[in-house]
Scaffold this active site. Structure first.
Site, PDB file in Angstrom:
ATOM      1  N   PHE A 116      10.820  -7.761  -8.224  1.00  0.00           N
ATOM      2  CA  PHE A 116      10.455  -8.561  -6.619  1.00  0.00           C
ATOM      3  C   PHE A 116      11.237  -9.935  -5.841  1.00  0.00           C
ATOM      4  N   GLN A 173      11.580  33.043   6.143  1.00  0.00           N
ATOM      5  CA  GLN A 173      11.253  32.698   4.723  1.00  0.00           C
ATOM      6  C   GLN A 173      11.399  30.818   5.183  1.00  0.00           C
ATOM      7  N   GLU A 226       1.784 -12.871   8.407  1.00  0.00           N
ATOM      8  CA  GLU A 226       1.912 -14.026   9.129  1.00  0.00           C
ATOM      9  C   GLU A 226       3.783 -13.388   9.536  1.00  0.00           C
ATOM     10  N   PHE A 228      -8.759  -9.185   9.356  1.00  0.00           N
ATOM     11  CA  PHE A 228      -8.187  -9.766   8.122  1.00  0.00           C
ATOM     12  C   PHE A 228      -7.308  -9.977   8.655  1.00  0.00           C
ATOM     13  N   GLY A 229      -6.488 -11.382   8.202  1.00  0.00           N
ATOM     14  CA  GLY A 229      -5.891 -12.312   8.245  1.00  0.00           C
ATOM     15  C   GLY A 229      -5.094 -12.517   7.568  1.00  0.00           C
ATOM     16  N   LEU A 230      -3.880 -11.481   7.007  1.00  0.00           N
ATOM     17  CA  LEU A 230      -3.345 -12.097   5.851  1.00  0.00           C
ATOM     18  C   LEU A 230      -1.607 -12.323   6.125  1.00  0.00           C
ATOM     19  N   GLY A 266       8.539  23.485  17.044  1.00  0.00           N
ATOM     20  CA  GLY A 266       9.297  23.419  18.503  1.00  0.00           C
ATOM     21  C   GLY A 266       9.006  22.373  19.177  1.00  0.00           C
ATOM     22  N   GLU A 299      -0.405  -2.662   4.231  1.00  0.00           N
ATOM     23  CA  GLU A 299      -0.905  -2.048   2.879  1.00  0.00           C
ATOM     24  C   GLU A 299      -0.626  -2.200   2.049  1.00  0.00           C
TER      25      GLU A 299
HETATM   26  P1  TGC Z   1       1.536 -12.095  -8.548  1.00  0.00           P
HETATM   27  O1  TGC Z   1       2.269 -13.068  -9.304  1.00  0.00           O
HETATM   28  O2  TGC Z   1       1.693 -10.174  -8.628  1.00  0.00           O
HETATM   29  O3  TGC Z   1       0.354 -12.588  -7.881  1.00  0.00           O
HETATM   30  C1  TGC Z   1       0.404 -12.875  -7.774  1.00  0.00           C
HETATM   31  C2  TGC Z   1      -1.836 -13.319  -8.191  1.00  0.00           C
HETATM   32  O4  TGC Z   1      -2.670 -11.778  -7.400  1.00  0.00           O
HETATM   33  C3  TGC Z   1      -3.352 -10.905  -9.105  1.00  0.00           C
HETATM   34  N1  TGC Z   1      -2.910  -9.461  -8.464  1.00  0.00           N
HETATM   35  C4  TGC Z   1      -3.632  -9.308  -7.734  1.00  0.00           C
HETATM   36  N2  TGC Z   1      -5.277  -9.205  -7.762  1.00  0.00           N
HETATM   37  C5  TGC Z   1      -5.681  -8.028  -6.994  1.00  0.00           C
HETATM   38  N3  TGC Z   1      -5.035  -6.753  -6.973  1.00  0.00           N
HETATM   39  C6  TGC Z   1      -3.821  -6.720  -6.776  1.00  0.00           C
HETATM   40  N4  TGC Z   1      -3.494  -5.715  -6.316  1.00  0.00           N
HETATM   41  C7  TGC Z   1      -3.210  -7.571  -7.330  1.00  0.00           C
HETATM   42  N5  TGC Z   1      -1.509  -7.863  -7.639  1.00  0.00           N
HETATM   43  C8  TGC Z   1      -1.728  -9.389  -8.183  1.00  0.00           C
HETATM   44  C9  TGC Z   1      -1.764 -11.149  -9.802  1.00  0.00           C
HETATM   45  O5  TGC Z   1      -2.416 -10.701 -10.772  1.00  0.00           O
HETATM   46  C10 TGC Z   1      -1.844 -13.014  -9.362  1.00  0.00           C
HETATM   47  O6  TGC Z   1      -3.510 -13.650 -10.170  1.00  0.00           O
HETATM   48  P2  TGC Z   1      -3.614 -14.450 -10.643  1.00  0.00           P
HETATM   49  O7  TGC Z   1      -5.039 -14.875 -10.946  1.00  0.00           O
HETATM   50  O8  TGC Z   1      -2.254 -15.026 -11.745  1.00  0.00           O
HETATM   51  O9  TGC Z   1      -2.518 -15.787 -10.013  1.00  0.00           O
HETATM   52  O10 TGC Z   1       2.341 -12.327  -6.143  1.00  0.00           O
HETATM   53  P3  TGC Z   1       3.618 -11.879  -6.017  1.00  0.00           P
HETATM   54  O11 TGC Z   1       3.431 -13.263  -5.064  1.00  0.00           O
HETATM   55  O12 TGC Z   1       4.925 -11.917  -6.852  1.00  0.00           O
HETATM   56  O13 TGC Z   1       3.332 -11.063  -4.887  1.00  0.00           O
HETATM   57  C11 TGC Z   1       3.163  -9.314  -5.476  1.00  0.00           C
HETATM   58  C12 TGC Z   1       3.093  -8.026  -4.219  1.00  0.00           C
HETATM   59  C13 TGC Z   1       4.461  -8.123  -3.481  1.00  0.00           C
HETATM   60  C14 TGC Z   1       3.071  -6.987  -5.326  1.00  0.00           C
HETATM   61  C15 TGC Z   1       2.240  -8.464  -3.537  1.00  0.00           C
HETATM   62  O14 TGC Z   1       1.762 -10.243  -2.812  1.00  0.00           O
HETATM   63  C16 TGC Z   1       2.197  -7.035  -2.260  1.00  0.00           C
HETATM   64  O15 TGC Z   1       1.356  -6.400  -2.487  1.00  0.00           O
HETATM   65  N6  TGC Z   1       2.655  -7.277  -0.952  1.00  0.00           N
HETATM   66  C17 TGC Z   1       2.217  -6.330  -0.022  1.00  0.00           C
HETATM   67  C18 TGC Z   1       1.973  -7.317   1.130  1.00  0.00           C
HETATM   68  C19 TGC Z   1       0.626  -5.830   1.256  1.00  0.00           C
HETATM   69  O16 TGC Z   1       0.204  -5.180   0.847  1.00  0.00           O
HETATM   70  N7  TGC Z   1      -0.220  -6.883   2.998  1.00  0.00           N
HETATM   71  C20 TGC Z   1      -1.122  -6.100   3.156  1.00  0.00           C
HETATM   72  C21 TGC Z   1      -1.466  -6.828   4.701  1.00  0.00           C
HETATM   73  S1  TGC Z   1      -3.413  -6.288   5.668  1.00  0.00           S
HETATM   74  C22 TGC Z   1      -2.516  -5.302   5.750  1.00  0.00           C
HETATM   75  O17 TGC Z   1      -1.588  -4.561   6.252  1.00  0.00           O
HETATM   76  C23 TGC Z   1      -3.867  -4.593   6.552  1.00  0.00           C
HETATM   77  S2  TGC Z   1      -3.553  -2.636   7.411  1.00  0.00           S
HETATM   78  C24 TGC Z   1      -5.606  -2.110   7.797  1.00  0.00           C
HETATM   79  C25 TGC Z   1      -5.539  -1.192   8.653  1.00  0.00           C
HETATM   80  O18 TGC Z   1      -5.023  -1.375   9.598  1.00  0.00           O
HETATM   81  O19 TGC Z   1      -5.941  -0.782   8.487  1.00  0.00           O
HETATM   82  P1  FAD Z   2       8.562  -7.415   5.704  1.00  0.00           P
HETATM   83  O1  FAD Z   2       7.781  -7.824   3.979  1.00  0.00           O
HETATM   84  O2  FAD Z   2       9.254  -8.164   6.168  1.00  0.00           O
HETATM   85  O3  FAD Z   2       9.370  -6.067   5.409  1.00  0.00           O
HETATM   86  C1  FAD Z   2      10.611  -5.097   5.513  1.00  0.00           C
HETATM   87  C2  FAD Z   2      11.450  -4.920   5.101  1.00  0.00           C
HETATM   88  O4  FAD Z   2      12.899  -5.653   3.474  1.00  0.00           O
HETATM   89  C3  FAD Z   2      11.177  -2.887   4.769  1.00  0.00           C
HETATM   90  O5  FAD Z   2      11.205  -2.691   4.473  1.00  0.00           O
HETATM   91  C4  FAD Z   2       9.700  -3.834   2.990  1.00  0.00           C
HETATM   92  O6  FAD Z   2      10.064  -3.517   1.930  1.00  0.00           O
HETATM   93  C5  FAD Z   2      11.656  -4.771   2.344  1.00  0.00           C
HETATM   94  N1  FAD Z   2      11.505  -5.732   1.626  1.00  0.00           N
HETATM   95  C6  FAD Z   2      10.061  -6.898   1.563  1.00  0.00           C
HETATM   96  N2  FAD Z   2      10.337  -7.820   0.297  1.00  0.00           N
HETATM   97  C7  FAD Z   2      11.163  -6.776  -0.796  1.00  0.00           C
HETATM   98  C8  FAD Z   2      11.953  -6.379  -1.485  1.00  0.00           C
HETATM   99  N3  FAD Z   2      11.129  -8.173  -2.522  1.00  0.00           N
HETATM  100  N4  FAD Z   2      12.149  -5.524  -2.419  1.00  0.00           N
HETATM  101  C9  FAD Z   2      13.037  -4.891  -1.949  1.00  0.00           C
HETATM  102  N5  FAD Z   2      12.749  -4.624   0.051  1.00  0.00           N
HETATM  103  C10 FAD Z   2      11.671  -5.435  -0.362  1.00  0.00           C
HETATM  104  N6  FAD Z   2      -1.450  -7.394   8.293  1.00  0.00           N
HETATM  105  C11 FAD Z   2      -3.132  -7.898   8.004  1.00  0.00           C
HETATM  106  O7  FAD Z   2      -2.337  -8.737   7.404  1.00  0.00           O
HETATM  107  N7  FAD Z   2      -3.404  -7.518   8.912  1.00  0.00           N
HETATM  108  C12 FAD Z   2      -4.375  -6.320   9.552  1.00  0.00           C
HETATM  109  O8  FAD Z   2      -4.810  -5.879  10.001  1.00  0.00           O
HETATM  110  C13 FAD Z   2      -2.896  -5.658   9.522  1.00  0.00           C
HETATM  111  N8  FAD Z   2      -2.815  -4.442  10.254  1.00  0.00           N
HETATM  112  C14 FAD Z   2      -0.920  -4.178  10.400  1.00  0.00           C
HETATM  113  C15 FAD Z   2      -1.320  -2.872  11.386  1.00  0.00           C
HETATM  114  C16 FAD Z   2      -0.112  -2.126  12.279  1.00  0.00           C
HETATM  115  C17 FAD Z   2       0.098  -1.264  13.374  1.00  0.00           C
HETATM  116  C18 FAD Z   2       1.215  -3.002  11.547  1.00  0.00           C
HETATM  117  C19 FAD Z   2       2.894  -2.368  12.108  1.00  0.00           C
HETATM  118  C20 FAD Z   2       1.033  -3.743  10.390  1.00  0.00           C
HETATM  119  C21 FAD Z   2      -0.413  -4.226  10.327  1.00  0.00           C
HETATM  120  N9  FAD Z   2      -0.631  -5.516   8.730  1.00  0.00           N
HETATM  121  C22 FAD Z   2      -1.824  -5.908   8.674  1.00  0.00           C
HETATM  122  C23 FAD Z   2       0.852  -5.860   8.769  1.00  0.00           C
HETATM  123  C24 FAD Z   2       1.363  -5.506   7.699  1.00  0.00           C
HETATM  124  O9  FAD Z   2       0.651  -5.479   6.460  1.00  0.00           O
HETATM  125  C25 FAD Z   2       3.456  -5.687   6.949  1.00  0.00           C
HETATM  126  O10 FAD Z   2       3.970  -5.423   8.426  1.00  0.00           O
HETATM  127  C26 FAD Z   2       3.279  -5.046   5.752  1.00  0.00           C
HETATM  128  O11 FAD Z   2       2.775  -6.236   4.897  1.00  0.00           O
HETATM  129  C27 FAD Z   2       5.093  -5.984   5.509  1.00  0.00           C
HETATM  130  O12 FAD Z   2       5.713  -6.561   6.304  1.00  0.00           O
HETATM  131  P2  FAD Z   2       6.609  -7.207   7.391  1.00  0.00           P
HETATM  132  O13 FAD Z   2       6.874  -6.249   8.319  1.00  0.00           O
HETATM  133  O14 FAD Z   2       6.675  -8.615   7.642  1.00  0.00           O
HETATM  134  O15 FAD Z   2       7.678  -6.194   6.473  1.00  0.00           O
END
Ligand code: TGC
Ligand code: FAD
Length: 392
Positions: free
Chosen positions: A391, A287, A140, A136-138, A347, A371
């Site tokens: 945010f 304790q 960057e 899953f590529g989200l 330890g 996530e």
């Molecule tokens: P924002 O303006 O709040 O929202 C944009 C649109 O998205 C809708 N929305 C959602 N819809 C479904 N589920 C959710 N949880 C949603 N959150 C928001 C929202 O209603 C809106 O819809 P519409 O129709 O009005 O356009 O967006 P923002 O740009 O301000 O960002 C919000 C934020 C920061 C919460 C979000 O971008 C975020 O969650 N950032 C964290 C990124 C993240 O979690 N990346 C994960 C990458 S994948 C990964 O890490 C896989 S690891 C896998 C593994 O190895 O197990």
């Molecule tokens: P940044 O976004 O640069 O954040 C750096 C720090 O700034 C964090 O502490 C964060 O909380 C803080 N920060 C950022 N914005 C704010 C704000 N508005 N207010 C306060 N603090 C803030 N991604 C995918 O798409 N697919 C995958 O399969 C996937 N697998 C992963 C596997 C591993 C092992 C790891 C480490 C990451 C993976 N990711 C994947 C990416 C992951 O989702 C991101 O690392 C994560 O979303 C955070 O992004 P970043 O590392 O660029 O940190």
């Protein structure tokens, strides 16, 4: 690695809330983890290698797309079953759970929820059987917590699209057969594309040097003028809500999953505290050790109850993204704190591969970041309760 003597802990009899089917699934996954995962995981983690043989086992226990209906090759289980599977897998290793949650929630789910009938029939059965693996590529290089800013993009070139850009930190990328990639179209709208290994200009370099999730493969996705057939566009979603909708499912699974890692650490610490003698007594009689253990099982119990309730809401389609964020944040932090305390109880032995503690602890440092980071989920809860967006 010493024998796997893990015992499950269920202080509030949450087990009684489960159906016979849930218990059967749990026992099956638990037995597989004990037989095929814990005996080798330490060795593979030390070598920083993903054990490919796990793919077959994961498919056999229903670990790929547990809630995908049978008509598309999935086991058609409920959300609590999905959670239980993630918990049992992460008891073995967070990297193992990652492989299953990426395949299930981040590859099969978007194809199931946003794909065409042809896409569902073409990909889902193969993914469920583990004959095809996805990623899953989200994220960057310049857009992690703020994925809406992504620059990966595609242009219409007649009978196909041309995709350019790069993704990083992608779990399973080095061996995935397909990637569900989120990219902007010419109008700047985020869309999902299924990119297949072998397409010209698509490469997946592996990320080396991780101290965390060492038994999971992580890499980049690089797109250099990749020709993607038009039928590979996910037709039924537009905008950031597409990928975020998948994250709801994956974050839900993680909320359950990390309880498994926490239980493994607690169980090992409890046993060690009864066996290790210092000052003429088991360290569990002091304790300060009891405070650590008592707080661990209290936090685990709270997390178990939270997940069970969230699972009920999810089964009823009533779990909100904000509720899921709260559980992901709370439970991952809970597991990480327990891993740190368990390491103290062990330890010096706690830093070795003789016990699973340090591996879980280092893994959880990724889980608390991916996530959505700990702080991003806090801001989601903050916005939920106040109505103010902090945010930006
Ligand atoms: P924002 O303006 O709040 O929202 C944009 C649109 O998205 C809708 N929305 C959602 N819809 C479904 N589920 C959710 N949880 C949603 N959150 C928001 C929202 O209603 C809106 O819809 P519409 O129709 O009005 O356009 O967006 P923002 O740009 O301000 O960002 C919000 C934020 C920061 C919460 C979000 O971008 C975020 O969650 N950032 C964290 C990124 C993240 O979690 N990346 C994960 C990458 S994948 C990964 O890490 C896989 S690891 C896998 C593994 O190895 O197990
Ligand atoms: P940044 O976004 O640069 O954040 C750096 C720090 O700034 C964090 O502490 C964060 O909380 C803080 N920060 C950022 N914005 C704010 C704000 N508005 N207010 C306060 N603090 C803030 N991604 C995918 O798409 N697919 C995958 O399969 C996937 N697998 C992963 C596997 C591993 C092992 C790891 C480490 C990451 C993976 N990711 C994947 C990416 C992951 O989702 C991101 O690392 C994560 O979303 C955070 O992004 P970043 O590392 O660029 O940190």
């Amino acid at each position: 690695m010493p024998a796997d003597n893990f015992q499950f802990h269920d202080h509030y009899l949450v087990d009684e809330l489960l159906t016979d089917e849930h218990k059967l699934i749990r026992d099956t996954v638990r037995a597989w983890v004990k037989k095929d995962v814990t005996p080798i995981v330490e060795e593979y983690a030390q070598r920083a290698e993903f054990p490919r043989q796990w793919i077959k086992g994961l498919a056999e226990i229903g670990g790929f797309g547990p809630y995908i209906p049978a008509e598309y090759g999935g086991p058609g289980l409920d959300q609590i079953a999905y959670g239980i599977i993630m918990m049992e897998l992460e008891r073995g290793d967070s990297g193992l759970r990652s492989t299953a949650s990426v395949q299930s929630s981040l590859v099969m789910y978007p194809i199931y929820a946003y794909g065409s009938e042809e896409q569902k029939k073409k990909y889902l059965p193969l993914l469920a059987r583990g004959e095809m693996m996805g990623c899953f590529g989200l994220t960057e290089p310049d857009y992690g917590s703020n994925p809406g800013g992504m620059i990966t993009n595609f242009k219409d070139a007649g009978d196909h699209y041309i995709l350019n850009g790069a993704k990083m930190w992608i779990s399973n990328a080095p061996f995935a057969d397909i990637a569900v990639v989120w990219a902007k179209d010419e109008q700047g709208e985020i869309r999902g594309l299924i990119v297949e290994r072998g397409m010209d200009g698509f490469t997946t370099p592996e990320t080396h040097g991780k101290w965390s999730l060492r038994a999971s493969a992580t890499g980049e996705l690089v797109f250099d003028n990749v020709k993607v057939p038009k039928e590979n566009l996910l037709p039924n979603v537009k905008g950031l809500k597409g990928p975020l909708g998948c994250l709801n499912s994956a974050r839900y699974g993680i909320s359950w999953g990390v309880i498994g890692a926490a239980l493994d650490c607690y169980d090992s610490a409890l046993r060690y505290s009864k066996e290790r003698i210092q000052f003429g007594k088991p360290i569990g009689a002091f304790q300060l050790t009891q405070k650590k253990l008592a707080e661990m099982i209290t936090e685990i119990t709270k997390a178990q109850l939270m997940c069970w309730r969230l699972g009920v809401l999810k089964n009823e389609n009533r779990a909100t993204p904000q509720q899921i964020s709260m559980a992901k944040r709370n439970n991952v932090n809970m597991a990480l704190q327990i891993a740190r305390e368990a390491r103290q109880i062990h330890g010096g032995m706690g830093i070795t591969g003789e016990y699973p503690i340090m591996r879980h602890m280092m893994n959880l440092e990724s889980v608390i970041t991916y996530e959505g980071t700990h702080d991003i989920h806090l801001l989601i809860t903050g916005m939920d309760v106040t109505g103010f967006n902090a945010f930006m």
